[in-house]
Design a protein around this motif. Structure first.
Motif, short mmCIF file in Angstrom:
data_model
loop_
_atom_site.label_atom_id
_atom_site.label_comp_id
_atom_site.label_asym_id
_atom_site.label_seq_id
_atom_site.Cartn_x
_atom_site.Cartn_y
_atom_site.Cartn_z
N MET A 195 7.50 -3.29 -4.01
CA MET A 195 6.72 -2.09 -3.74
C MET A 195 7.45 -0.83 -4.20
O MET A 195 6.88 0.06 -4.82
CB MET A 195 6.40 -2.02 -2.25
N ILE A 196 8.75 -0.75 -3.89
CA ILE A 196 9.52 0.43 -4.27
C ILE A 196 9.66 0.55 -5.78
O ILE A 196 9.68 1.64 -6.34
CB ILE A 196 10.92 0.38 -3.60
N GLY A 197 9.69 -0.59 -6.45
CA GLY A 197 9.84 -0.59 -7.90
C GLY A 197 8.60 -0.19 -8.66
O GLY A 197 8.65 0.06 -9.87
N LYS A 198 7.45 -0.10 -7.97
CA LYS A 198 6.20 0.24 -8.65
C LYS A 198 6.08 1.74 -8.86
O LYS A 198 6.58 2.53 -8.10
CB LYS A 198 5.01 -0.27 -7.82
N GLU B 60 0.82 -1.22 0.00
CA GLU B 60 0.00 0.00 0.00
C GLU B 60 0.85 1.27 0.00
O GLU B 60 0.34 2.36 -0.25
CB GLU B 60 -0.94 0.01 1.20
N LEU B 61 2.14 1.13 0.28
CA LEU B 61 3.04 2.30 0.32
C LEU B 61 3.64 2.60 -1.05
O LEU B 61 4.40 3.56 -1.20
CB LEU B 61 4.16 2.05 1.33
N ALA B 62 3.31 1.79 -2.05
CA ALA B 62 3.84 2.00 -3.41
C ALA B 62 3.49 3.40 -3.91
O ALA B 62 2.38 3.90 -3.67
CB ALA B 62 3.28 0.94 -4.35
N GLY B 63 4.44 4.02 -4.58
CA GLY B 63 4.21 5.33 -5.17
C GLY B 63 4.43 6.50 -4.24
O GLY B 63 4.31 7.65 -4.66
N SER B 64 4.77 6.23 -2.99
CA SER B 64 4.96 7.32 -2.02
C SER B 64 6.31 8.00 -2.17
O SER B 64 6.47 9.15 -1.76
CB SER B 64 4.81 6.80 -0.60
N GLY B 65 7.28 7.29 -2.71
CA GLY B 65 8.62 7.84 -2.85
C GLY B 65 9.59 7.37 -1.79
O GLY B 65 10.77 7.77 -1.80
N ILE B 66 9.15 6.50 -0.88
CA ILE B 66 10.06 5.98 0.14
C ILE B 66 11.10 5.07 -0.49
O ILE B 66 10.90 4.55 -1.58
CB ILE B 66 9.30 5.22 1.25
N CYS B 67 12.20 4.87 0.24
CA CYS B 67 13.25 3.98 -0.27
C CYS B 67 13.36 2.72 0.57
O CYS B 67 14.19 1.85 0.27
CB CYS B 67 14.59 4.70 -0.34
#
Length: 201
Positions: free
Chosen positions: A198-201, A163-170
């Protein structure tokens, strides 16, 4: 992050080693009740373990312990020592993480010398009773406002990390999602894979 609540007869050392075997990329020692000498001894042992896996090891809140043992760095909250003062004590070569819940706190922490931010709580958690919820919109706004890495924290599990995808976190920081699981090594590996996806999305 470590938490003695989940030991259940194991040693913290063995649990941390299992997370490292599972692929943990960063370790923060979180101790709220140990006296200075025991905290220092434990921290030294765990740092040696983390260095054998080439994983950075930081101390939560306690700048004096971090300095005494030459830890890789320290993480402080908004109610701990001010980030600029921590940076002054640590010097330029150590990692400084700072907790943030708003864009203003995040921007100020970066200006004061933070190397990364821990932002949350992004989901409900029992690890911090006083934690303030941070919405997906605020998390994204913080990522957009700073140039340093942002790590999401708070209530993150294998089932909700996506659910955190697309937020910009690393990356993410967790406790029970790893230490509260019956197979810590496997839980770490699964969460690492989910986080990378998730980060790759």
């Amino acid at each position: 992050m470590t938490d003695r609540h989940w030991l259940h007869g194991e040693t913290l050392y063995s649990q941390v080693e299992n997370t490292l075997r599972g692929g943990a990329t960063f370790m923060q020692l979180r101790e709220k009740a140990l006296d200075y000498d025991n905290f220092l001894a434990e921290a030294k042992d765990l740092q040696r373990l983390c260095r054998s896996y080439r994983v950075p090891f930081v101390i939560n809140d306690n700048v004096d312990i971090a300095l005494a043992m030459d830890a890789d760095g320290v993480h402080v909250g908004q109610n701990d020592m001010e980030a600029g003062d921590v940076r002054a004590k640590l010097g330029p070569g150590k990692i400084l993480g700072v907790s943030a819940e708003t864009v203003e706190e995040a921007v100020l922490a970066e200006k004061r010398g933070a190397d990364y931010l821990g932002v949350g709580t992004v989901f409900p958690t029992r690890s911090k009773d006083d934690a303030i919820p941070v919405s997906h919109e605020t998390l994204t706004a913080i990522c957009d406002a700073v140039s340093i890495p942002v790590i999401a924290i708070g209530g993150i599990t294998l089932s909700n990390a996506g659910e955190l995808a697309g937020s910009g976190i690393c990356g993410i920081a967790v406790i029970s999602a790893i230490f509260g699981q019956p197979d810590i090594e496997a839980a770490t590996a699964w969460l690492l894979e989910a986080t990378r996806e998730m980060i790759g999305k």
